[in-house]
Design an enzyme around this catalytic site. Structure first.
Site, PDB file in Angstrom:
ATOM      1  N   HIS A 516       0.767  -1.318  -0.116  1.00  0.00           N
ATOM      2  CA  HIS A 516      -0.118  -0.091  -0.248  1.00  0.00           C
ATOM      3  C   HIS A 516       0.971   1.485   0.049  1.00  0.00           C
ATOM      4  CE1 HIS A 516      -3.290  -3.576   2.179  1.00  0.00           C
ATOM      5  NE2 HIS A 516      -2.405  -3.200   1.281  1.00  0.00           N
TER       6      HIS A 516
HETATM    7  C1  LIG Z   1      -0.504  -9.751  -2.660  1.00  0.00           C
HETATM    8  C2  LIG Z   1      -1.460  -7.803  -2.749  1.00  0.00           C
HETATM    9  C3  LIG Z   1      -2.324  -7.799  -2.217  1.00  0.00           C
HETATM   10  C4  LIG Z   1      -3.064  -7.610  -1.677  1.00  0.00           C
HETATM   11  N1  LIG Z   1      -4.156  -6.952  -1.066  1.00  0.00           N
HETATM   12  C5  LIG Z   1      -5.318  -5.822  -1.083  1.00  0.00           C
HETATM   13  C6  LIG Z   1      -6.140  -5.602  -0.232  1.00  0.00           C
HETATM   14  O1  LIG Z   1      -6.189  -7.248   0.705  1.00  0.00           O
HETATM   15  N2  LIG Z   1      -6.977  -4.854  -0.172  1.00  0.00           N
HETATM   16  C7  LIG Z   1      -6.974  -3.602  -0.822  1.00  0.00           C
HETATM   17  O2  LIG Z   1      -6.895  -2.518  -0.859  1.00  0.00           O
HETATM   18  N3  LIG Z   1      -5.002  -3.741  -1.267  1.00  0.00           N
HETATM   19  C8  LIG Z   1      -4.498  -4.550  -1.944  1.00  0.00           C
HETATM   20  N4  LIG Z   1      -3.257  -4.766  -2.706  1.00  0.00           N
HETATM   21  C9  LIG Z   1      -3.115  -3.766  -3.403  1.00  0.00           C
HETATM   22  C10 LIG Z   1      -3.851  -3.638  -5.025  1.00  0.00           C
HETATM   23  O3  LIG Z   1      -3.404  -5.034  -5.553  1.00  0.00           O
HETATM   24  C11 LIG Z   1      -3.034  -1.915  -5.341  1.00  0.00           C
HETATM   25  O4  LIG Z   1      -3.996  -0.849  -4.133  1.00  0.00           O
HETATM   26  C12 LIG Z   1      -4.013  -1.948  -6.204  1.00  0.00           C
HETATM   27  O5  LIG Z   1      -4.192  -3.602  -7.526  1.00  0.00           O
HETATM   28  C13 LIG Z   1      -3.543  -1.011  -7.319  1.00  0.00           C
HETATM   29  O6  LIG Z   1      -4.241  -0.459  -8.385  1.00  0.00           O
HETATM   30  P1  LIG Z   1      -3.423   0.518  -9.497  1.00  0.00           P
HETATM   31  O7  LIG Z   1      -4.535   0.026 -10.967  1.00  0.00           O
HETATM   32  O8  LIG Z   1      -3.141   1.027  -8.978  1.00  0.00           O
HETATM   33  O9  LIG Z   1      -2.383  -0.518  -9.822  1.00  0.00           O
HETATM   34  P2  LIG Z   1      -2.319  -2.125 -10.074  1.00  0.00           P
HETATM   35  O10 LIG Z   1      -3.333  -3.034 -10.345  1.00  0.00           O
HETATM   36  O11 LIG Z   1      -0.596  -2.734  -9.976  1.00  0.00           O
HETATM   37  O12 LIG Z   1      -2.154  -1.654 -11.936  1.00  0.00           O
HETATM   38  C14 LIG Z   1      -1.194  -1.244 -12.558  1.00  0.00           C
HETATM   39  C15 LIG Z   1      -0.810  -1.925 -14.093  1.00  0.00           C
HETATM   40  O13 LIG Z   1      -0.188  -0.642 -14.605  1.00  0.00           O
HETATM   41  C16 LIG Z   1       1.491  -1.666 -15.023  1.00  0.00           C
HETATM   42  N5  LIG Z   1       2.400  -0.269 -15.521  1.00  0.00           N
HETATM   43  C17 LIG Z   1       3.213   0.181 -14.479  1.00  0.00           C
HETATM   44  N6  LIG Z   1       4.122   0.996 -15.478  1.00  0.00           N
HETATM   45  C18 LIG Z   1       3.203   0.934 -16.484  1.00  0.00           C
HETATM   46  C19 LIG Z   1       4.046   1.702 -17.644  1.00  0.00           C
HETATM   47  N7  LIG Z   1       5.051   1.995 -17.740  1.00  0.00           N
HETATM   48  N8  LIG Z   1       3.661   1.077 -18.624  1.00  0.00           N
HETATM   49  C20 LIG Z   1       2.461   0.349 -18.819  1.00  0.00           C
HETATM   50  N9  LIG Z   1       1.823  -0.011 -17.740  1.00  0.00           N
HETATM   51  C21 LIG Z   1       2.267   0.442 -16.771  1.00  0.00           C
HETATM   52  C22 LIG Z   1       1.232  -2.782 -14.689  1.00  0.00           C
HETATM   53  O14 LIG Z   1       1.840  -3.306 -15.032  1.00  0.00           O
HETATM   54  C23 LIG Z   1      -0.075  -2.474 -13.688  1.00  0.00           C
HETATM   55  O15 LIG Z   1      -0.611  -3.625 -14.048  1.00  0.00           O
HETATM   56  C24 LIG Z   1      -2.474  -5.317  -2.367  1.00  0.00           C
HETATM   57  C25 LIG Z   1      -2.127  -6.045  -3.009  1.00  0.00           C
HETATM   58  C26 LIG Z   1      -0.904  -7.195  -3.080  1.00  0.00           C
HETATM   59  C27 LIG Z   1       0.383  -7.394  -4.670  1.00  0.00           C
END
Ligand SMILES: Cc1cc2nc3c(=O)[nH]c(=O)nc-3n(C[C@H](O)[C@H](O)[C@H](O)COP(=O)(O)OP(=O)(O)OC[C@H]3O[C@@H](n4cnc5c(N)ncnc54)[C@H](O)[C@@H]3O)c2cc1C
Ligand code: SF4
Lengths: 587, 224
Positions: A516
């Site tokens: 987080h």
């Molecule tokens: C093991 C684990 C358990 C978790 N458990 C919880 C939970 O229980 N509750 C909770 O609230 N949160 C949890 N989280 C956190 C949650 O997964 C994230 O908060 C959430 O996925 C964030 O969403 P996002 O869209 O910001 O990022 P993400 O879902 O990670 O998506 C970002 C995407 O951008 C892509 N990307 C990055 N840089 C580039 C680039 N330069 N060009 C193209 N693509 C790119 C990445 O590959 C990724 O696919 C957990 C995370 C993990 C890893």
């Protein structure tokens, strides 16, 4: 270098995880032509996530290939500005997703809303305790949006991810069985709450006997079959463990792959391109307007995708990095406390109490899908902080993740670290122990921030993002306080042995903590202290929106994803309802 | 009948025979065979480690490997230039040199109490190895030992599910724990844990979704 320039689209989305997938679906459904660019690989849940391999702890928890491949790109880290930051060479403290669906494929499903207080920590603290109560050097600020404004979008996200839970506050009326401290909700959760595990049940009983109000926190491990807002079907969670850090074979975990992308993929005006790494947002000659993005595709070609709107949803680190690499917004300078991009990086301070028993077993391998029992009495400003020397707090929780044995075989302190003594303790306590966590938040401080590393580069020769971060006295005090409360509940359970582990010392990037990471591209109402306005729109380049936990000005104790998802819904609405009709700054 | 709890004979992907003997001997002390049953050596963890070393992990394929290389604070984590392959190779060779110098023999030929002492010294960083801190070598060996003892047998260790049987872990989950999660006083134990290897080798049947059936040991007092 030859650059392939493609046909323009209405919107390009950088990173297709939790936030990116919702934006893609919402904008495509509104008729915009949308391209989603994802650096990670395509996944086919029916094959990639199938049984029995979904239940392989070593594959998923120890050696996952769905998390960021650090050989291409990592971050650098130091505790203090006086140190030289060094690369995070292996995964430790947190895991970043790298596949279609992002970390939303691997997440544990805990689907908290933030407390109303979280959005206004600065003004409410000053109002209740006076200006003096704000910790020194603390750069907390209000979000520029309130809980009430976001409520309809929390509701929308819950009906996309099929969240299971019990309301504690329906339109201002406290409900039995739910969390009495939550902000007012407009309606019940789409699905009923999880049933307590043995450990959760005992914790709940002990907490109630001490006057607290235990409840099952909301989760995206759907408790029954559910058809969501996009007419997609989620399966029923089996509580088989193998959940957080694992993929879900039952289609029960709300994720971009189950709950969002199958709807978007049906539209001819949406295109998803995997294995495309975005390296830059391109601006027009006066730097006031984005004209598209440049990426490196799977074959290594440099490609330019022109677009009218650029939406960056690439998680905290790359959200910040892409702005810095593209020259959008003024980089933050912690010495003069000016500039904005990189400001207010924060994390979560999570302590724990471990309990060992002789006469009780817990079936610890069962659970997952967010099987938790918690109390919220010590979260946020739910208790009086007068004279405490800190603000904020944490929720206290038993999280029955499903204790697969490689990473879960606790032994009481004082046990030999290997040999027959260790073996005996592991055999005895594997199913006779559990932990109560004090899941704390973290405030923001002037010298906790992100910028570009002066030395280390990624595989494309571009600077890595550099994290400067350490715990501060108030956050350590908070962790000590909330962990002490957790220990009091633990004691009421009469364990034969227990140990208390509040957060202490320096922040260490090695042991696994929480996923987080927040801040860097924060929202607010003042362009001199925020990168984005309340619609997560860049103050400087209004056709760029940046969505993620990077927008949080400081970190709540609660897990971020539901708020990230709600913000994505909120921005999608702002773009559809306001921006496309009248492009330009919405504030 | 052959003793199913003895490790099968191995052919090595990466280790030399001498290295395999070293690891066997270390495993026999780290998680020994004792009154609770077989240990890490019998669980064929040496085979697990060999296969891991031969995999991409062994050559640090997913670690950031660009310089400049510099030692940092403990909070900044691993900054070693060495790959796991190099760590094992150097760690074993240099520990054996130490053993030969101080005790006149290689590690695997020493009495067990001396072996225990050497492992403890490695763990505490008290043996001067030329190429790396001895703690780093020990920590990697110990982490891999735990992994190999508890990972699915498909990776070559946890032979006969020795690690899972020790702790009572049922392996691949049965179709549905939803109804069982509320039965707080009923320990859920199976006669035989189910591994992915078991399923792929046809020893265990699965339902349409791919979940195995467990054969439960009925808890005392549970409804029939
Ligand atoms: C093991 C684990 C358990 C978790 N458990 C919880 C939970 O229980 N509750 C909770 O609230 N949160 C949890 N989280 C956190 C949650 O997964 C994230 O908060 C959430 O996925 C964030 O969403 P996002 O869209 O910001 O990022 P993400 O879902 O990670 O998506 C970002 C995407 O951008 C892509 N990307 C990055 N840089 C580039 C680039 N330069 N060009 C193209 N693509 C790119 C990445 O590959 C990724 O696919 C957990 C995370 C993990 C890893
Ligand atoms: S515990 Fe539930 S949500 Fe988690 S992986 Fe298993 S079925 Fe899916």
């Amino acid at each position: 270098m030859t650059v392939t320039k493609l046909k323009p689209v209405d919107a390009v989305v950088v990173g297709v995880g939790v936030a990116g997938s919702i934006i893609c679906q919402e904008l495509a459904a509104a008729g915009l032509s949308v391209v989603g660019l994802e650096r990670g690989r395509m996944v086919d849940p029916a094959q990639d996530f199938a049984m029995p391999y979904a239940h392989d702890e070593f594959r998923h928890d120890s050696r996952s290939n769905l998390i960021q491949n650090l050989s291409r790109e990592t971050i650098t880290f130091r505790n203090a500005m006086s140190e030289t930051a060094l690369p995070m060479r292996e995964i430790g403290s947190f895991r970043m997703g790298e596949c279609v669906g992002g970390a939303g494929v691997l997440w544990g499903g805990l689907s908290w809303r933030f407390l109303p207080w979280d959005f206004e920590t600065h003004s409410r603290t000053v109002e209740r305790y006076g200006k003096k109560h704000m910790p020194e050097d603390c750069t907390n600020q209000d979000w520029g949006i309130t809980y009430d404004e976001l409520e309809p979008y929390y509701d929308q996200f819950e009906h996309i991810y099929g969240v299971s839970g019990k309301a504690g506050n329906l339109n201002g009326e406290i409900q039995t069985g739910g969390n009495p401290f939550e902000g007012a909700r407009s309606r019940e959760y789409p699905n009923p709450p999880t049933q307590a595990t043995h450990a959760g049940h005992l914790f709940g009983q002990a907490a109630a006997s001490l006057g607290f109000t235990p409840f099952s926190p909301p989760t995206s491990g759907s408790t029954r079959e559910y058809t969501n807002l996009y007419k997609l079907m989620l399966g029923q969670c089996q509580r088989g463990g193998f959940c957080s850090s694992f993929t879900c074979a039952m289609g029960a975990k709300g994720s971009p792959l189950t709950a969002v992308l199958p709807a978007a993929m049906k539209r001819s005006n949406f295109e998803l391109r995997a294995l495309c790494n975005v390296i830059k947002v391109n601006l027009d000659s006066d730097g006031k307007r984005a004209v598209g993005v440049t990426y490196i595709d799977a074959r290594g070609r440099t490609v330019e995708q022109p677009a009218d709107i650029v939406i960056i949803t690439s998680y905290t680190f790359n959200n910040t990095r892409l702005l810095l690499l593209s020259g959008i917004g003024k980089p933050y300078d912690p010495v003069s406390n000016t500039g904005v991009v990189g400001r207010n990086y924060s994390y979560q301070a999570t302590g724990s109490v471990k309990l060992f028993f002789e006469d009780k077993t817990f079936n610890s391998f069962m659970g997952g899908g967010g099987s938790c029992t918690a109390i919220d009495d010590y979260n946020g400003d739910n208790y009086d902080h007068s004279g405490m020397g800190f603000i904020g707090g944490g929720y206290i929780v038993v999280n029955s993740r499903g204790a697969a044995p490689i990473n879960n075989h606790p032994v009481p302190s004082g046990t030999a670290s290997w040999g027959s003594g260790w073996k005996k303790a592991v055999a005895h306590y594997y199913d006779r122990s559990f932990a109560i966590s004090s899941h704390g938040g973290c405030q923001s401080y002037r010298t906790n921030y992100l910028d570009l590393d002066p030395t280390y580069k990624d595989a494309n020769g571009l600077p890595l993002i550099r994290m400067s971060f350490d715990w501060r006295e108030p956050d350590l005090k908070m962790s000590a306080y909330v962990t002490k409360k957790a220990a009091e509940i633990a004691k009421a359970l009469n364990p034969s042995k227990m140990s208390s582990n509040p957060v202490s010392g320096k922040y260490n990037i090695v042991p696994y903590q929480v996923n987080h990471n927040t801040g860097g591209v924060i929202m607010g109402s003042d362009p001199s202290t925020s990168v984005l306005n309340k619609y997560l729109q860049s103050w400087d380049v209004p056709n760029v929106f940046v969505i993620g936990a990077s927008a949080f000005p400081q970190n709540s104790a609660n897990a971020p994803t539901e708020t990230v998802g709600a913000l994505a819904c909120w921005v999608a609405d702002a773009i559809k309802e306001q921006y496309v009709k009248r492009p330009g700054l919405l504030v | 009948m052959p003793d199913s709890s003895a490790a099968p004979a191995n052919a090595w992907l990466f280790l030399t025979r001498a290295e395999a003997r070293f690891i066997d001997a270390a495993l026999a002390r780290l998680i020994p065979a004792d009154e609770l049953g077989p240990g890490a050596k019998e669980a064929n963890v040496t085979c697990f480690i060999d296969r891991q070393l031969a995999s991409g992990w062994g050559s640090a394929s997913r670690l950031y490997r660009m310089g400049p290389w510099q030692d940092g604070s403990p909070q900044q984590g691993n900054q070693s230039r060495l790959t796991p392959q190099e760590i094992y190779r150097a760690g074993i060779r240099e520990t054996n040199l130490h053993c030969a110098r101080v005790h006149g023999r290689n590690f695997d030929a020493l009495p067990v109490d001396i072996q225990d002492g050497i492992l403890k010294e490695l763990q505490d960083g008290k043996i001067e190895l030329e190429s790396l801190g001895s703690k780093r070598f020990f920590n990697m060996l110990w982490k891999n030992t735990e992994e190999g003892f508890f990972a699915d047998p498909l990776y070559g260790g946890n032979h006969d599910k020795i690690g899972w049987k020790l702790v009572g872990f049922p392996g691949v989950a049965a179709a549905n724990y939803v109804d069982l999660i509320g039965r707080h006083d009923e320990p859920y134990r199976v006669t035989e844990p189910v591994s992915i290897l078991d399923i792929e080798q046809g020893r265990v049947q699965v339902d349409a979704q791919g979940s195995p059936k467990h054969i439960r040991i009925k808890p005392a007092g549970a409804p029939k």
